[in-house]
Motif scaffolding. Structure first.
Motif, PDB file in Angstrom:
ATOM      1  N   GLY A 184      13.151  -9.872  -0.918  1.00 25.90           N
ATOM      2  CA  GLY A 184      14.131  -9.978  -1.912  1.00 25.90           C
ATOM      3  C   GLY A 184      13.913 -11.114  -3.045  1.00 25.90           C
ATOM      4  N   GLU A 185      12.884 -11.779  -3.126  1.00 21.56           N
ATOM      5  CA  GLU A 185      12.537 -12.716  -3.980  1.00 21.56           C
ATOM      6  C   GLU A 185      12.204 -11.939  -5.526  1.00 21.56           C
ATOM      7  N   ALA A 186      11.574 -10.503  -5.102  1.00 17.61           N
ATOM      8  CA  ALA A 186      11.280  -9.788  -6.355  1.00 17.61           C
ATOM      9  C   ALA A 186      11.878  -8.590  -6.388  1.00 17.61           C
ATOM     10  N   LYS A 187      12.052  -7.875  -7.421  1.00 18.90           N
ATOM     11  CA  LYS A 187      12.940  -6.593  -7.712  1.00 18.90           C
ATOM     12  C   LYS A 187      11.554  -5.673  -8.101  1.00 18.90           C
ATOM     13  N   ALA A 188      12.228  -4.454  -8.312  1.00 18.65           N
ATOM     14  CA  ALA A 188      11.036  -3.185  -8.740  1.00 18.65           C
ATOM     15  C   ALA A 188      10.726  -3.809 -10.184  1.00 18.65           C
ATOM     16  N   ASP A 189      11.653  -4.154 -10.950  1.00 17.45           N
ATOM     17  CA  ASP A 189      11.435  -4.700 -12.143  1.00 17.45           C
ATOM     18  C   ASP A 189      10.386  -5.659 -12.407  1.00 17.45           C
ATOM     19  N   ASP A 190      10.412  -6.647 -11.381  1.00 19.33           N
ATOM     20  CA  ASP A 190       9.479  -7.635 -11.481  1.00 19.33           C
ATOM     21  C   ASP A 190       8.318  -6.899 -11.166  1.00 19.33           C
ATOM     22  N   VAL A 191       8.015  -6.006 -10.117  1.00 20.03           N
ATOM     23  CA  VAL A 191       6.705  -5.467  -9.700  1.00 20.03           C
ATOM     24  C   VAL A 191       6.122  -4.723 -11.064  1.00 20.03           C
ATOM     25  N   LEU A 192       6.952  -4.067 -11.818  1.00 19.12           N
ATOM     26  CA  LEU A 192       6.313  -3.149 -12.951  1.00 19.12           C
ATOM     27  C   LEU A 192       5.906  -4.445 -14.120  1.00 19.12           C
ATOM     28  N   ALA A 193       6.639  -5.459 -14.178  1.00 18.38           N
ATOM     29  CA  ALA A 193       6.316  -6.398 -15.142  1.00 18.38           C
ATOM     30  C   ALA A 193       4.983  -7.045 -14.973  1.00 18.38           C
ATOM     31  N   TYR A 194       4.726  -7.240 -13.587  1.00 25.92           N
ATOM     32  CA  TYR A 194       3.439  -7.918 -13.107  1.00 25.92           C
ATOM     33  C   TYR A 194       2.367  -6.901 -13.284  1.00 25.92           C
ATOM     34  N   VAL A 195       2.836  -5.653 -13.069  1.00 24.26           N
ATOM     35  CA  VAL A 195       1.549  -4.751 -13.381  1.00 24.26           C
ATOM     36  C   VAL A 195       1.004  -4.512 -14.503  1.00 24.26           C
ATOM     37  N   LYS A 196       2.287  -4.357 -15.576  1.00 29.48           N
ATOM     38  CA  LYS A 196       1.892  -4.537 -16.830  1.00 29.48           C
ATOM     39  C   LYS A 196       1.080  -5.834 -17.412  1.00 29.48           C
ATOM     40  N   THR A 198      -0.842  -7.790 -15.720  1.00 24.04           N
ATOM     41  CA  THR A 198      -2.191  -8.047 -15.073  1.00 24.04           C
ATOM     42  C   THR A 198      -3.134  -6.719 -14.934  1.00 24.04           C
ATOM     43  N   GLY A 199      -2.558  -5.625 -15.122  1.00 26.25           N
ATOM     44  CA  GLY A 199      -3.427  -4.427 -14.917  1.00 26.25           C
ATOM     45  C   GLY A 199      -3.318  -3.954 -13.424  1.00 26.25           C
ATOM     46  N   LEU A 200      -3.881  -2.574 -13.261  1.00 30.17           N
ATOM     47  CA  LEU A 200      -3.629  -2.269 -11.968  1.00 30.17           C
ATOM     48  C   LEU A 200      -4.433  -0.761 -12.081  1.00 30.17           C
ATOM     49  N   TRP A 201      -5.243  -0.566 -11.010  1.00 21.71           N
ATOM     50  CA  TRP A 201      -6.061   0.744 -10.910  1.00 21.71           C
ATOM     51  C   TRP A 201      -5.930   1.102  -9.168  1.00 21.71           C
ATOM     52  N   ALA A 202      -6.114   2.430  -8.853  1.00 22.86           N
ATOM     53  CA  ALA A 202      -6.042   2.742  -7.656  1.00 22.86           C
ATOM     54  C   ALA A 202      -7.247   3.457  -7.227  1.00 22.86           C
ATOM     55  N   ARG A 203      -7.618   3.634  -5.941  1.00 20.53           N
ATOM     56  CA  ARG A 203      -8.477   4.590  -5.383  1.00 20.53           C
ATOM     57  C   ARG A 203      -8.278   5.103  -4.099  1.00 20.53           C
ATOM     58  N   VAL A 204      -8.682   6.269  -3.867  1.00 19.31           N
ATOM     59  CA  VAL A 204      -8.556   6.893  -2.574  1.00 19.31           C
ATOM     60  C   VAL A 204      -9.898   6.673  -1.792  1.00 19.31           C
ATOM     61  N   GLU A 205      -9.859   6.111  -0.487  1.00 22.65           N
ATOM     62  CA  GLU A 205     -11.000   6.042   0.073  1.00 22.65           C
ATOM     63  C   GLU A 205     -10.761   6.664   1.506  1.00 22.65           C
ATOM     64  N   TYR A 206     -11.684   7.704   2.056  1.00 17.86           N
ATOM     65  CA  TYR A 206     -11.561   8.641   3.160  1.00 17.86           C
ATOM     66  C   TYR A 206     -12.333   8.050   4.269  1.00 17.86           C
ATOM     67  N   LYS A 207     -11.983   7.974   5.442  1.00 20.15           N
ATOM     68  CA  LYS A 207     -12.365   7.680   6.725  1.00 20.15           C
ATOM     69  C   LYS A 207     -13.530   8.691   7.084  1.00 20.15           C
ATOM     70  N   ASP A 208     -13.398   9.739   6.591  1.00 18.23           N
ATOM     71  CA  ASP A 208     -14.458  10.988   7.092  1.00 18.23           C
ATOM     72  C   ASP A 208     -15.878  10.941   6.333  1.00 18.23           C
ATOM     73  N   GLY A 209     -15.777  10.014   5.545  1.00 16.66           N
ATOM     74  CA  GLY A 209     -17.151   9.989   4.586  1.00 16.66           C
ATOM     75  C   GLY A 209     -16.945  10.940   3.295  1.00 16.66           C
ATOM     76  N   ASP A 226      -7.953 -10.847 -14.635  1.00 15.45           N
ATOM     77  CA  ASP A 226      -8.448  -9.608 -14.036  1.00 15.45           C
ATOM     78  C   ASP A 226      -7.653  -8.623 -13.570  1.00 15.45           C
ATOM     79  N   ASN A 227      -8.265  -7.598 -13.451  1.00 19.60           N
ATOM     80  CA  ASN A 227      -7.478  -6.265 -13.012  1.00 19.60           C
ATOM     81  C   ASN A 227      -7.077  -6.590 -11.467  1.00 19.60           C
ATOM     82  N   ILE A 228      -6.327  -5.895 -10.880  1.00 16.96           N
ATOM     83  CA  ILE A 228      -5.907  -6.068  -9.483  1.00 16.96           C
ATOM     84  C   ILE A 228      -6.643  -5.010  -8.708  1.00 16.96           C
ATOM     85  N   ASP A 229      -7.431  -5.179  -7.523  1.00 18.55           N
ATOM     86  CA  ASP A 229      -7.956  -4.376  -6.755  1.00 18.55           C
ATOM     87  C   ASP A 229      -7.265  -3.646  -5.772  1.00 18.55           C
ATOM     88  N   SER A 230      -6.526  -2.737  -6.245  1.00 19.72           N
ATOM     89  CA  SER A 230      -5.528  -2.123  -5.260  1.00 19.72           C
ATOM     90  C   SER A 230      -5.975  -0.840  -4.633  1.00 19.72           C
TER      91      SER A 230
END
Length: 234
Positions: A184-196, A198-209, A226-230
């Motif tokens: 509860g220390e951070a809200k949704a707006d805090d998360v969005l502000a942080y993302v804007k 620092t930057g953010l990208w996402a990648r899907v990785e599969y267990k089946d190769g 630096d961008n966040i590795d999420s």
């Protein structure tokens, strides 16, 4: 008995499809043996989904001693809680990740796994795998109830399998932001502000190769950090 396979397959949806095929063959519970086979396949589907969650949270190649955990559904359930926290923490994690998906413009369902509900489904399916079912199925109301119980299980599992999966965070700073969100220390707006900021990208990785790939729209950083590795692992 169309769509009923005589071979097991490793896919998440396989046992759900098999359970549905047996349910279709049950004539809404009148073919009582088909109910037993549907229940068995759906119990396997519950276990398969739980193992999928466990393997994702383990986030490494399982070792020999890890594999003993999957011999028991209860053991897998306990391991999920050990790795992810209890349901309140799991709920918070997925709420946090839905905020992130909005920022990345990823329009994909992300349903929160309810581990207690999976346990409930496992026990419900098990009821039709014991002798009490053949001995009680002469009662019409029991047959109809069995069909609807298992249909509900199959539909719920299908929805969960169609979801994005269980996102796993790789960046320590981002994981700390999630911790603050959960407390509860951070809200949704805090998360969005942080993302804007620092930057953010996402990648899907599969267990089946299957080759990994980027998803959504990357958010460029507004600062020189630096961008966040999420990573979102499915």
């Amino acid at each position: 008995m169309t769509d009923i396979s005589i071979q097991h397959r490793p896919g998440l949806e396989h046992h759900i499809h098999q359970g549905m095929a047996w349910l279709s063959s049950s004539a809404e519970g009148e073919n009582t043996a088909a109910i037993s086979y549907a229940a068995f396949e759906l119990r396997l589907a519950v276990e398969r989904l739980a193992v999928h969650y466990w393997a994702t949270l383990l986030d490494r190649k399982p070792e020999e001693h890890d594999l003993r955990d999957i011999e028991s559904f209860k053991r897998v359930e306990h391991r999920i809680y050990e790795l992810a926290g209890h349901q309140r923490e799991i709920d918070g994690h997925f709420e946090f990740m839905r905020v992130v998906l909005v920022a990345l413009k990823i329009d994909t369902p992300l349903d929160t796994p309810k581990i207690g509900k999976l346990s409930k489904y496992w026990h419900e399916c098990s009821e039709f795998c014991h002798i009490a079912w053949p001995l009680s199925c002469s009662v019409p109301e029991m047959r109809k109830a069995a069909f609807y119980i298992l249909t509900d299980v199959a539909q719920s599992l299908s929805t969960q399998v169609a979801s994005l999966g269980w996102p796993v965070l790789k960046d320590a700073a981002f994981a700390e932001l999630r911790r603050r969100f959960l407390t509860g220390e951070a809200k949704a707006d805090d998360v969005l502000a942080y993302v804007k900021r620092t930057g953010l990208w996402a990648r899907v990785e599969y267990k089946d190769g299957t080759p990994s790939h980027f998803v959504g729209e990357p958010v460029p950083p507004c600062a020189s950090e630096d961008n966040i590795d999420s990573k979102i692992l499915v």
